[in-house]
Design a protein around this motif. Sequence first.
Motif, PDB file in Angstrom:
ATOM      1  N   ALA A   1       1.162  -1.220  -0.213  1.00 36.54           N
ATOM      2  CA  ALA A   1       0.223   0.130  -0.092  1.00 36.54           C
ATOM      3  C   ALA A   1       0.986   1.692  -0.002  1.00 36.54           C
ATOM      4  O   ALA A   1       0.294   2.162   0.517  1.00 36.54           O
ATOM      5  CB  ALA A   1      -0.718   0.057   1.726  1.00 36.54           C
ATOM      6  N   GLY A   2       2.568   1.246  -1.205  1.00 37.50           N
ATOM      7  CA  GLY A   2       2.841   2.183  -0.984  1.00 37.50           C
ATOM      8  C   GLY A   2       3.959   2.562   0.554  1.00 37.50           C
ATOM      9  O   GLY A   2       4.693   3.110   0.168  1.00 37.50           O
ATOM     10  N   ILE A   3       3.569   1.721   1.482  1.00 31.16           N
ATOM     11  CA  ILE A   3       4.470   1.685   2.513  1.00 31.16           C
ATOM     12  C   ILE A   3       5.711   1.107   2.496  1.00 31.16           C
ATOM     13  O   ILE A   3       5.521  -0.351   1.988  1.00 31.16           O
ATOM     14  CB  ILE A   3       3.814   1.075   4.037  1.00 31.16           C
ATOM     15  CG1 ILE A   3       2.104   2.170   3.805  1.00 31.16           C
ATOM     16  CG2 ILE A   3       4.486   1.462   4.843  1.00 31.16           C
ATOM     17  CD1 ILE A   3       1.159   2.177   4.814  1.00 31.16           C
ATOM     18  N   THR A   4       6.685   1.050   2.358  1.00 26.71           N
ATOM     19  CA  THR A   4       8.100   0.183   2.255  1.00 26.71           C
ATOM     20  C   THR A   4       8.322  -0.990   3.140  1.00 26.71           C
ATOM     21  O   THR A   4       8.322  -1.109   4.095  1.00 26.71           O
ATOM     22  CB  THR A   4       9.693   1.186   2.426  1.00 26.71           C
ATOM     23  OG1 THR A   4       9.289   2.311   1.859  1.00 26.71           O
ATOM     24  CG2 THR A   4      10.636   0.535   2.613  1.00 26.71           C
TER      25      THR A   4
ATOM     26  N   LYS B   1      -7.866   0.099  -0.600  1.00 29.50           N
ATOM     27  CA  LYS B   1      -8.441   0.661   0.347  1.00 29.50           C
ATOM     28  C   LYS B   1      -7.141   1.964   0.577  1.00 29.50           C
ATOM     29  O   LYS B   1      -7.940   3.543   0.939  1.00 29.50           O
ATOM     30  CB  LYS B   1      -9.245   0.612   1.375  1.00 29.50           C
ATOM     31  CG  LYS B   1     -10.660  -0.877   1.292  1.00 29.50           C
ATOM     32  CD  LYS B   1     -11.828   0.465   0.211  1.00 29.50           C
ATOM     33  CE  LYS B   1     -12.623  -0.893   0.412  1.00 29.50           C
ATOM     34  NZ  LYS B   1     -14.136   0.528  -0.274  1.00 29.50           N
ATOM     35  N   ILE B   2      -6.417   1.528   1.324  1.00 30.55           N
ATOM     36  CA  ILE B   2      -5.279   2.320   2.157  1.00 30.55           C
ATOM     37  C   ILE B   2      -4.700   3.438   0.987  1.00 30.55           C
ATOM     38  O   ILE B   2      -4.725   4.573   1.022  1.00 30.55           O
ATOM     39  CB  ILE B   2      -4.331   1.586   2.351  1.00 30.55           C
ATOM     40  CG1 ILE B   2      -5.195   0.669   3.354  1.00 30.55           C
ATOM     41  CG2 ILE B   2      -2.444   2.626   2.904  1.00 30.55           C
ATOM     42  CD1 ILE B   2      -3.603  -0.568   3.695  1.00 30.55           C
TER      43      ILE B   2
ATOM     44  N   PHE C   1      -8.489   8.143   5.040  1.00 33.16           N
ATOM     45  CA  PHE C   1      -7.450   7.294   5.207  1.00 33.16           C
ATOM     46  C   PHE C   1      -6.566   7.313   5.107  1.00 33.16           C
ATOM     47  O   PHE C   1      -5.824   6.360   5.964  1.00 33.16           O
ATOM     48  CB  PHE C   1      -7.926   6.553   3.783  1.00 33.16           C
ATOM     49  CG  PHE C   1      -8.734   5.561   3.551  1.00 33.16           C
ATOM     50  CD1 PHE C   1      -9.383   4.409   4.131  1.00 33.16           C
ATOM     51  CD2 PHE C   1     -10.301   6.487   2.969  1.00 33.16           C
ATOM     52  CE1 PHE C   1     -10.629   3.641   3.163  1.00 33.16           C
ATOM     53  CE2 PHE C   1     -10.708   5.555   2.924  1.00 33.16           C
ATOM     54  CZ  PHE C   1     -11.260   4.254   3.054  1.00 33.16           C
ATOM     55  N   ASP C   2      -6.579   8.394   6.405  1.00 42.72           N
ATOM     56  CA  ASP C   2      -4.644   8.727   6.296  1.00 42.72           C
ATOM     57  C   ASP C   2      -4.552   8.174   8.166  1.00 42.72           C
ATOM     58  O   ASP C   2      -3.536   7.688   8.444  1.00 42.72           O
ATOM     59  CB  ASP C   2      -4.827  10.538   6.948  1.00 42.72           C
ATOM     60  CG  ASP C   2      -4.507  11.217   5.464  1.00 42.72           C
ATOM     61  OD1 ASP C   2      -4.161  10.276   4.640  1.00 42.72           O
ATOM     62  OD2 ASP C   2      -4.177  12.515   5.319  1.00 42.72           O
ATOM     63  N   TYR C   3      -5.840   8.197   8.649  1.00 42.41           N
ATOM     64  CA  TYR C   3      -5.618   7.742   9.842  1.00 42.41           C
ATOM     65  C   TYR C   3      -4.871   5.856   9.975  1.00 42.41           C
ATOM     66  O   TYR C   3      -4.173   5.261  10.456  1.00 42.41           O
ATOM     67  CB  TYR C   3      -6.665   7.719  10.809  1.00 42.41           C
ATOM     68  CG  TYR C   3      -7.080   9.152  11.062  1.00 42.41           C
ATOM     69  CD1 TYR C   3      -6.076   9.434  12.137  1.00 42.41           C
ATOM     70  CD2 TYR C   3      -8.193   9.358  10.663  1.00 42.41           C
ATOM     71  CE1 TYR C   3      -6.044  10.765  12.177  1.00 42.41           C
ATOM     72  CE2 TYR C   3      -8.463  11.151  11.121  1.00 42.41           C
ATOM     73  CZ  TYR C   3      -7.310  12.008  11.801  1.00 42.41           C
ATOM     74  OH  TYR C   3      -7.743  12.849  11.965  1.00 42.41           O
TER      75      TYR C   3
END
Length: 498
Positions: A84-87, A342-343, A350-352
């Motif tokens: 989801a774009g998180i390394t 979704k993320i 959805f930032d939280y």
Amino acid sequence: MTEIADNQPVDFDVIVVGAGPTGMLLAAELSLQKISVLVVDSLPKPSETSRASTLFARAMEILSTVGVLDKMEALKRKQHGHFAGITVDLTSGSEFDGSWNLPQAAITATLYQRNLELGTTFAFGSEVIEVTQSAKSVVTTLDGSQGVSTIKTRFLVGCDGATSDIAGFGAFEFHGYSGTARILRADVEGIDIPDRSFQRTSRGLSVASRQASGETRVMTHEYSTAAFEDAPDSSLVATWQRVTGEDLSAGAIVREERLDATCRVAKNFRDGRLILAGDAAHPLLPIGGQPLNLGIQDAFNLGWKLAQVVKGRSFGSILDTYSTERGGAAQEALIDTMAQYKIIFGDASFDYLRASIGGLLEYENVQTHFAKRISGLGHRYPVGTDSHPLIGCRISPDDLVIVPDGTLQSIQKTRSGILIVDVSEGSHSNDINGLVDSWQGQVIRVKARIRARARHPEAGAILLRPDGYIAWAGTQPYEGLAEALTDWFGPAQTKAHN
């Protein structure tokens, strides 16, 4: 409807519909094992378009075993991927750890040459217009450059993509999610577009990555649930400008795709003699490159099983394990894909959730979990509740030292079953020589130092399937080994009927 005369000989053992990486790999695996194959595709030649270009460790291991990696141009690897774009650090214990840039067109072209070397037959520019199956065969009606023709085979495998025609000819049911989100993806040339990774504005999301060809692959999503036809101007240029404020009108759009959020998985990958593989079995959003990787694993799982059934060595029921095993892997991918959707594509509300997932990924065990899911190395195929903990798992090359000199990968190239006996078993290992001889030509026996015994002392011997997964593990008196050999390689010294 075309009538089937089961007393007439088949034209080919298997017809594969779809000449992308999944279909090409499956055809090569079958041809390697002397199964006659016809590959059909509606395009006039192998596609030169790359809808995907990222491979992970398990798919790379398969291409290495197949023997095509060394025929490709210099490969580029990054040690990290993303969820989801998180390394995510993709270290998982494989020589192919990481994410590899390998364009789909290059994979297709290399596998096409491999098929030509193996004698696979191709029918490009042909549409499937009718499929009829009986208890013993399939008749496929084609409309091609030479007119309408019928082809009789033992099996048909649909590798014809997310909008599969073959799925419509069988009794295949799908479950999953049907969405209306508007996602645009395109390759653009003739203009400089700054690279970015999941850049968000108040209007939407944008991604841009310069390709080796000089084109820039872009993707954009505008925060709206309106369907494409309901949007004021849903063109790429207009949407990109609304989301980013940048003007792409001076560039040339080479290829463009319009995607919604539909993600589905077939409840069963097999209907009699019709089988689905790749995107035809599990059309998913191309988030993180999973569809291409899943298709390669599907083909490698199915190839040896289908070959054994066609040769009469195994009962047709072994094909149900393909559906169960790969269906489970696809279901995991469906869950992960929808979570990432979704993320990634959610608006500021959805930032939280993004922050929460990012915090969890700072923990090493969470990183390891996602690394194994993304790489394809952590999936365990379904087994009984009281089974040995190694059964259903992929064998790691680090778990073995082959004696005498040799490597697991070199032995796997035989596409045989492999009974690996630990050297510490001593004279007890002779007890299974006669047993393995009953499957001569299908199972080979090798000695090794099984490093996995450090974790599982009872693993004095391991039965490895041709696709690298463990079918049985134990120690003398080797209880259950004969049953496992029969389950996966058919009755001893007899021919099964499919």
